[in-house]
Design a protein around this motif. Structure first.
Motif: not given
Length: 119
Positions: A34-35, A51-60, A99-105
């Motif tokens: 989700m983003g 926030v990735d599917s494993d719960g890890s978050t990334f802030i730009e 769906r899945g990881s944050c990589v891709g479209t």
């Protein structure tokens, strides 16, 4: 069917805070990334936080230290807490999911909520 509905945008003076919410349906029981994205007039859409599917978050980088991303326990609402807002944060903010990881479209998008920061 996945649906994303943003709320919480508005007008605020520089230095103020807003919390955006994204009510989701259809994503709670599957691994999703989700983003939050934003798009200012005349500029390309850019990712703000995820926030990735494993719960890890990334802030730009442009918002690091000022914005945070979170989900409620049921994982059906995504939040973006925005503090110390600047005029350059003015944009339409979108919630997105894939769906899945944050990589891709990114597959699913909300309609957006406007944030306007005045100096």
């Amino acid at each position: 069917q996945v649906q994303l509905v943003e709320s919480g945008g508005g007008s605020v003076q520089a230095g103020g805070s807003l919390r955006l919410s994204c009510a989701t349906s259809g994503v709670s029981y599957n691994p999703y990334c989700m983003g939050w994205f934003r798009q200012a007039p005349g500029k390309v859409r850019e990712v703000v936080a995820r926030v990735d599917s494993d719960g890890s978050t990334f802030i730009e980088e442009p918002v690091k230290g000022r914005f945070s991303i979170s989900q409620n326990n049921a994982k059906n609402t995504l939040y973006l807490q925005m503090n110390t807002l600047k005029p350059e944060d003015t944009a339409m903010y979108y919630c997105a999911a894939k769906r899945g990881s944050c990589v891709g479209t990114w597959t699913y998008w909300g309609q957006g909520t406007q944030v306007t920061v005045s100096s």
